[in-house]
Design a protein around this motif. Structure first.
Motif, short mmCIF file in Angstrom:
data_model
loop_
_atom_site.label_atom_id
_atom_site.label_comp_id
_atom_site.label_asym_id
_atom_site.label_seq_id
_atom_site.Cartn_x
_atom_site.Cartn_y
_atom_site.Cartn_z
N THR A 157 4.32 12.13 2.62
CA THR A 157 5.12 11.98 3.84
C THR A 157 4.54 10.89 4.73
O THR A 157 5.24 10.37 5.59
CB THR A 157 5.18 13.30 4.63
N LYS A 158 3.29 10.54 4.51
CA LYS A 158 2.64 9.50 5.32
C LYS A 158 2.70 8.14 4.63
O LYS A 158 2.91 7.12 5.27
CB LYS A 158 1.19 9.89 5.59
N TYR A 159 2.46 8.13 3.32
CA TYR A 159 2.46 6.89 2.55
C TYR A 159 3.45 7.01 1.40
O TYR A 159 3.55 8.06 0.77
CB TYR A 159 1.06 6.60 1.97
N ARG A 160 4.14 5.92 1.09
CA ARG A 160 5.11 5.90 -0.01
C ARG A 160 4.86 4.65 -0.86
O ARG A 160 4.42 3.62 -0.36
CB ARG A 160 6.55 5.84 0.51
N GLY A 161 5.17 4.75 -2.14
CA GLY A 161 5.17 3.61 -3.04
C GLY A 161 3.89 2.80 -3.01
O GLY A 161 2.80 3.31 -3.24
N VAL A 162 4.04 1.51 -2.73
CA VAL A 162 2.92 0.57 -2.76
C VAL A 162 1.83 0.97 -1.77
O VAL A 162 0.64 0.85 -2.06
CB VAL A 162 3.41 -0.87 -2.48
N GLU A 163 2.22 1.45 -0.60
CA GLU A 163 1.22 1.87 0.40
C GLU A 163 0.37 3.04 -0.10
O GLU A 163 -0.83 3.08 0.13
CB GLU A 163 1.89 2.22 1.73
N PRO B 206 -9.72 2.85 -1.31
CA PRO B 206 -9.93 4.01 -0.42
C PRO B 206 -10.63 3.68 0.89
O PRO B 206 -10.50 4.42 1.85
CB PRO B 206 -10.76 4.96 -1.27
N SER B 207 -11.32 2.56 0.96
CA SER B 207 -12.00 2.20 2.21
C SER B 207 -11.09 1.45 3.18
O SER B 207 -11.50 1.17 4.31
CB SER B 207 -13.24 1.36 1.91
N ALA B 208 -9.86 1.14 2.77
CA ALA B 208 -8.94 0.40 3.64
C ALA B 208 -8.58 1.20 4.89
O ALA B 208 -8.45 0.64 5.97
CB ALA B 208 -7.67 0.02 2.87
N LEU C 35 -0.19 3.74 -3.31
CA LEU C 35 -1.03 3.18 -4.37
C LEU C 35 -2.23 2.44 -3.78
O LEU C 35 -3.36 2.58 -4.25
CB LEU C 35 -0.21 2.24 -5.27
N LYS C 36 -2.00 1.70 -2.69
CA LYS C 36 -3.10 0.98 -2.03
C LYS C 36 -4.16 1.95 -1.53
O LYS C 36 -5.36 1.67 -1.62
CB LYS C 36 -2.56 0.14 -0.87
N GLN C 37 -3.76 3.10 -1.01
CA GLN C 37 -4.73 4.09 -0.52
C GLN C 37 -5.61 4.60 -1.65
O GLN C 37 -6.78 4.91 -1.45
CB GLN C 37 -4.00 5.27 0.14
N ILE C 38 -5.05 4.69 -2.86
CA ILE C 38 -5.82 5.17 -4.01
C ILE C 38 -6.72 4.06 -4.55
O ILE C 38 -7.89 4.29 -4.85
CB ILE C 38 -4.87 5.67 -5.13
N SER D 149 -15.48 4.36 2.20
CA SER D 149 -15.01 5.71 1.97
C SER D 149 -15.92 6.42 0.98
O SER D 149 -16.52 5.79 0.11
CB SER D 149 -13.59 5.65 1.39
N ALA D 150 -16.01 7.73 1.12
CA ALA D 150 -16.75 8.52 0.14
C ALA D 150 -16.01 8.56 -1.19
O ALA D 150 -16.60 8.83 -2.24
CB ALA D 150 -16.97 9.93 0.67
N MET D 151 -14.70 8.30 -1.15
CA MET D 151 -13.92 8.26 -2.38
C MET D 151 -14.24 6.96 -3.11
O MET D 151 -14.09 5.87 -2.55
CB MET D 151 -12.42 8.31 -2.06
N PRO D 152 -14.68 7.04 -4.34
CA PRO D 152 -15.08 5.82 -5.06
C PRO D 152 -13.88 4.95 -5.42
O PRO D 152 -12.77 5.45 -5.61
CB PRO D 152 -15.78 6.34 -6.31
N THR D 153 -14.13 3.66 -5.52
CA THR D 153 -13.09 2.74 -6.01
C THR D 153 -13.07 2.81 -7.53
O THR D 153 -13.99 3.32 -8.16
CB THR D 153 -13.37 1.30 -5.55
N GLY D 154 -12.02 2.28 -8.12
CA GLY D 154 -11.94 2.22 -9.57
C GLY D 154 -11.51 3.51 -10.24
O GLY D 154 -11.68 3.67 -11.45
N LEU D 155 -10.93 4.44 -9.48
CA LEU D 155 -10.53 5.72 -10.06
C LEU D 155 -9.40 5.60 -11.08
O LEU D 155 -9.25 6.46 -11.93
CB LEU D 155 -10.12 6.69 -8.95
#
Length: 118
Positions: A12-18, A26-28, A20-23, A88-94
């Motif tokens: 509900t907060k992010y859709r589509g490309v946005e 993650p530090s964005a 995907l960018k969060q995933i 972010s504590a969430m690692p990149t490259g997931l």
């Protein structure tokens, strides 16, 4: 103790490309309350993690998202410097091991309506 934000309504907060960018990056944009802090101690040690408690003399810091019940106590008297981490504590490259179909399935799941509470 929650180590990560609830993602059941992230669609509900992010859709589509946005979304995907969060995933992918993650530090964005780090959700408030899940920021990590860097603690530089006078004895040369460093502690990084999310502050899960604080009193007049100490910070309680969860450094491992997989084991949020393990907390490091940082004494304020031993602190040389403290600053907010921009990572972010969430690692990149997931997603590096995911196929295109798996990535699309993940996005569809995250964008679907949250399950009804029973």
């Amino acid at each position: 103790l929650k180590s990560a934000p609830d993602l059941s309504a992230i669609g509900t907060k992010y859709r589509g490309v946005e979304l995907l960018k969060q995933i992918v990056e993650p530090s964005a944009a780090i959700l408030e309350g899940y920021e990590q802090q860097l603690f530089f101690l006078k004895d040369g040690r460093d502690v990084i993690g999310r502050v899960v408690g604080e009193d007049a003399a100490t910070f309680s810091v969860a450094s491992d998202l997989r084991r949020p019940e393990i907390v490091t106590v940082v004494k304020k008297a031993e602190l040389a410097k403290q600053k907010r981490s921009t990572l972010s504590a969430m690692p990149t490259g997931l997603l590096v091991t995911f196929t295109e179909a798996e990535i699309l399935d993940l996005l569809a799941l995250l964008q679907s309506d949250p399950p009804a509470k029973q």
